[in-house]
Scaffold this active site. Structure first.
Site, PDB file in Angstrom:
ATOM      1  N   HIS A  14      -9.397   1.382   5.006  1.00  0.00           N
ATOM      2  CA  HIS A  14      -8.114   1.561   5.693  1.00  0.00           C
ATOM      3  C   HIS A  14      -8.310   2.531   6.869  1.00  0.00           C
ATOM      4  O   HIS A  14      -9.091   3.488   6.772  1.00  0.00           O
ATOM      5  CB  HIS A  14      -7.068   2.109   4.721  1.00  0.00           C
ATOM      6  CG  HIS A  14      -5.688   2.074   5.306  1.00  0.00           C
ATOM      7  ND1 HIS A  14      -5.245   3.034   6.187  1.00  0.00           N
ATOM      8  CD2 HIS A  14      -4.690   1.183   5.172  1.00  0.00           C
ATOM      9  CE1 HIS A  14      -4.006   2.735   6.561  1.00  0.00           C
ATOM     10  NE2 HIS A  14      -3.647   1.610   5.956  1.00  0.00           N
ATOM     11  N   SER A  59       3.528  -2.016  10.329  1.00  0.00           N
ATOM     12  CA  SER A  59       4.975  -2.103  10.558  1.00  0.00           C
ATOM     13  C   SER A  59       5.579  -3.458  10.190  1.00  0.00           C
ATOM     14  O   SER A  59       6.499  -3.931  10.867  1.00  0.00           O
ATOM     15  CB  SER A  59       5.300  -1.739  12.011  1.00  0.00           C
ATOM     16  OG  SER A  59       4.960  -0.388  12.274  1.00  0.00           O
ATOM     17  N   GLY A  80       2.916  -1.099   4.235  1.00  0.00           N
ATOM     18  CA  GLY A  80       2.967   0.299   3.825  1.00  0.00           C
ATOM     19  C   GLY A  80       4.379   0.712   3.465  1.00  0.00           C
ATOM     20  O   GLY A  80       4.873   0.444   2.377  1.00  0.00           O
ATOM     21  N   GLY A  81       5.075   1.345   4.409  1.00  0.00           N
ATOM     22  CA  GLY A  81       6.386   1.922   4.148  1.00  0.00           C
ATOM     23  C   GLY A  81       7.379   0.992   3.482  1.00  0.00           C
ATOM     24  O   GLY A  81       8.121   1.394   2.572  1.00  0.00           O
ATOM     25  N   GLU A 135      -5.280  -4.727  10.803  1.00  0.00           N
ATOM     26  CA  GLU A 135      -4.234  -3.730  11.024  1.00  0.00           C
ATOM     27  C   GLU A 135      -4.524  -2.964  12.311  1.00  0.00           C
ATOM     28  O   GLU A 135      -5.332  -2.019  12.312  1.00  0.00           O
ATOM     29  CB  GLU A 135      -4.196  -2.731   9.861  1.00  0.00           C
ATOM     30  CG  GLU A 135      -3.889  -3.361   8.519  1.00  0.00           C
ATOM     31  CD  GLU A 135      -3.328  -2.343   7.544  1.00  0.00           C
ATOM     32  OE1 GLU A 135      -2.202  -2.540   7.094  1.00  0.00           O
ATOM     33  OE2 GLU A 135      -4.003  -1.349   7.264  1.00  0.00           O
ATOM     34  N   GLY A 162       2.762   2.320  10.755  1.00  0.00           N
ATOM     35  CA  GLY A 162       3.755   3.380  10.604  1.00  0.00           C
ATOM     36  C   GLY A 162       4.500   3.738  11.871  1.00  0.00           C
ATOM     37  O   GLY A 162       5.161   4.770  11.930  1.00  0.00           O
ATOM     38  N   ASN A 185       0.868  -1.178   0.000  1.00  0.00           N
ATOM     39  CA  ASN A 185       0.000   0.000   0.000  1.00  0.00           C
ATOM     40  C   ASN A 185       0.903   1.226   0.000  1.00  0.00           C
ATOM     41  O   ASN A 185       1.508   1.545   1.015  1.00  0.00           O
ATOM     42  CB  ASN A 185      -0.890  -0.036   1.256  1.00  0.00           C
ATOM     43  CG  ASN A 185      -1.661   1.253   1.453  1.00  0.00           C
ATOM     44  OD1 ASN A 185      -1.746   2.095   0.559  1.00  0.00           O
ATOM     45  ND2 ASN A 185      -2.232   1.426   2.646  1.00  0.00           N
ATOM     46  N   TRP A 186       0.991   1.870  -1.151  1.00  0.00           N
ATOM     47  CA  TRP A 186       1.926   2.988  -1.274  1.00  0.00           C
ATOM     48  C   TRP A 186       1.409   4.279  -0.631  1.00  0.00           C
ATOM     49  O   TRP A 186       2.137   5.262  -0.545  1.00  0.00           O
ATOM     50  CB  TRP A 186       2.259   3.224  -2.760  1.00  0.00           C
ATOM     51  CG  TRP A 186       3.334   2.305  -3.271  1.00  0.00           C
ATOM     52  CD1 TRP A 186       3.720   1.102  -2.718  1.00  0.00           C
ATOM     53  CD2 TRP A 186       4.169   2.510  -4.411  1.00  0.00           C
ATOM     54  NE1 TRP A 186       4.740   0.556  -3.460  1.00  0.00           N
ATOM     55  CE2 TRP A 186       5.033   1.395  -4.509  1.00  0.00           C
ATOM     56  CE3 TRP A 186       4.272   3.512  -5.376  1.00  0.00           C
ATOM     57  CZ2 TRP A 186       5.995   1.273  -5.532  1.00  0.00           C
ATOM     58  CZ3 TRP A 186       5.212   3.393  -6.389  1.00  0.00           C
ATOM     59  CH2 TRP A 186       6.070   2.284  -6.455  1.00  0.00           C
ATOM     60  N   LYS A 187       0.141   4.313  -0.253  1.00  0.00           N
ATOM     61  CA  LYS A 187      -0.448   5.529   0.336  1.00  0.00           C
ATOM     62  C   LYS A 187      -0.185   6.723  -0.591  1.00  0.00           C
ATOM     63  O   LYS A 187      -0.174   6.551  -1.806  1.00  0.00           O
ATOM     64  CB  LYS A 187       0.077   5.740   1.757  1.00  0.00           C
ATOM     65  CG  LYS A 187      -0.095   4.466   2.599  1.00  0.00           C
ATOM     66  CD  LYS A 187       0.163   4.634   4.056  1.00  0.00           C
ATOM     67  CE  LYS A 187      -0.043   3.307   4.763  1.00  0.00           C
ATOM     68  NZ  LYS A 187       0.104   3.396   6.212  1.00  0.00           N
ATOM     69  N   GLU A 229      -6.618   4.914   7.941  1.00  0.00           N
ATOM     70  CA  GLU A 229      -6.356   6.323   7.641  1.00  0.00           C
ATOM     71  C   GLU A 229      -7.561   6.977   6.971  1.00  0.00           C
ATOM     72  O   GLU A 229      -7.816   8.165   7.161  1.00  0.00           O
ATOM     73  CB  GLU A 229      -5.085   6.438   6.784  1.00  0.00           C
ATOM     74  CG  GLU A 229      -3.848   6.179   7.638  1.00  0.00           C
ATOM     75  CD  GLU A 229      -2.646   5.646   6.890  1.00  0.00           C
ATOM     76  OE1 GLU A 229      -2.612   5.716   5.644  1.00  0.00           O
ATOM     77  OE2 GLU A 229      -1.730   5.127   7.566  1.00  0.00           O
TER      78      GLU A 229
HETATM   79  P1  PGA Z   1       3.052   0.380   7.549  1.00  0.00           P
HETATM   80  O1  PGA Z   1       1.561   0.600   6.966  1.00  0.00           O
HETATM   81  O2  PGA Z   1       3.554  -0.936   6.996  1.00  0.00           O
HETATM   82  O3  PGA Z   1       3.836   1.546   7.048  1.00  0.00           O
HETATM   83  O4  PGA Z   1       2.925   0.326   9.035  1.00  0.00           O
HETATM   84  C1  PGA Z   1       0.674  -0.475   6.844  1.00  0.00           C
HETATM   85  C2  PGA Z   1      -0.649  -0.015   6.294  1.00  0.00           C
HETATM   86  O5  PGA Z   1      -1.140   1.042   6.704  1.00  0.00           O
HETATM   87  O6  PGA Z   1      -1.255  -0.684   5.429  1.00  0.00           O
END
Ligand code: PGA
Length: 244
Positions: free
Chosen positions: A89, A202, A223-224, A157, A163, A9-11, A91
């Protein structure tokens, strides 16, 4: 052993030059790789992705088209060659105030457009501390999921792990995943067994093997660490149940 699913997930990250990272992602025998770049890169990512790497969106609107400035429909994603979409998600639930009912409407729209759909659930730190993590996730599942299991993937999640570099213990991950499996079986009968339950929050190359080694963890939502081919593929390699 069933194939693992590792989703990036590149956000709100990535410009045209970043497509080289997607072009450098290569599928592994025991692992399916899906990547959700920002909307602006979906078409380009579909064009450069290698066989076996599926591209998707990070969200969609529940309507097919209409007066919704700035929004993208599931049908538009499908038109670009996307294969899946992430909905619910945390966010979006927090930044855009998305409710379970809205998430469910998006799931239905995605399925109608022929997209597989990853539905995200997870508790906040305060909810975990209060001992209500399972109740929160149960409510999200009950409110967000459609009536059939086809094309569904669940991502657990915990909001406090996204993050932050913090992750739940192995015991917490396996307890929540088996709770989710029980709920899926209650909601969908035997079809609930076939729904992959991903862990997200994470996930990094150095913790992926432990997190993905827990019972009922079918893969990861990353994500990251999905922003470069090198770290994403290192996670995929750690997730591979059948190396070589
Ligand atoms: P993260 O994000 O791996 O950077 O913690 C995961 C996500 O929000 O899907």
């Amino acid at each position: 052993m069933t194939k693992r699913l590792v989703v990036g997930n590149w956000k709100m990250n990535g410009v045209t030059a970043s497509l080289g990272e997607i072009a450098g992602m290569d599928a592994l025998a025991g692992v399916d790789l899906w990547v959700a770049p920002p909307f602006t890169l979906v078409g380009g990512a579909v064009a450069v992705a290698r066989d076996g790497v599926r591209i998707g969106g990070q969200d969609c609107h529940h309507a097919v088209s209409g007066a919704h400035t700035g929004c993208i429909s599931a049908a538009m994603l499908a038109d670009l060659g996307a294969a899946f979409v992430i909905v619910g998600h945390s966010e979006r639930r927090s930044d855009q105030g998305e409710t379970d009912a809205e998430v469910r409407a998006k799931v239905l729209a995605a399925r109608a457009a022929g997209l597989d759909v990853i539905v995200c659930v997870g508790e906040s730190e305060a909810q975990r501390d209060a001992g209500t993590a399972e109740a929160v996730v149960d409510g999200q599942l009950g409110g967000s999921l459609p009536g059939t299991a086809d094309g569904l993937v669940i991502a657990y999640e915990p909001v406090w792990a996204i993050g932050t570099g913090r992750t739940p213990s192995s015991a917490e991950v396996s307890a929540m995943h088996s709770f989710i499996r029980t709920r899926l079986l209650a909601l969908f009968g035997a079809a609930g067994q076939g729904i992959a339950i991903l862990y997200g929050g994470s996930v990094k190359p150095d913790n992926a093997a432990v997190l993905l080694g827990q019972a009922d963890v079918g893969g990861a939502l990353v994500g990251g660490a999905s922003l470069t081919a090198a770290s994403f593929l290192a996670i995929a390699a750690a997730a591979n149940p059948s190396p070589g």
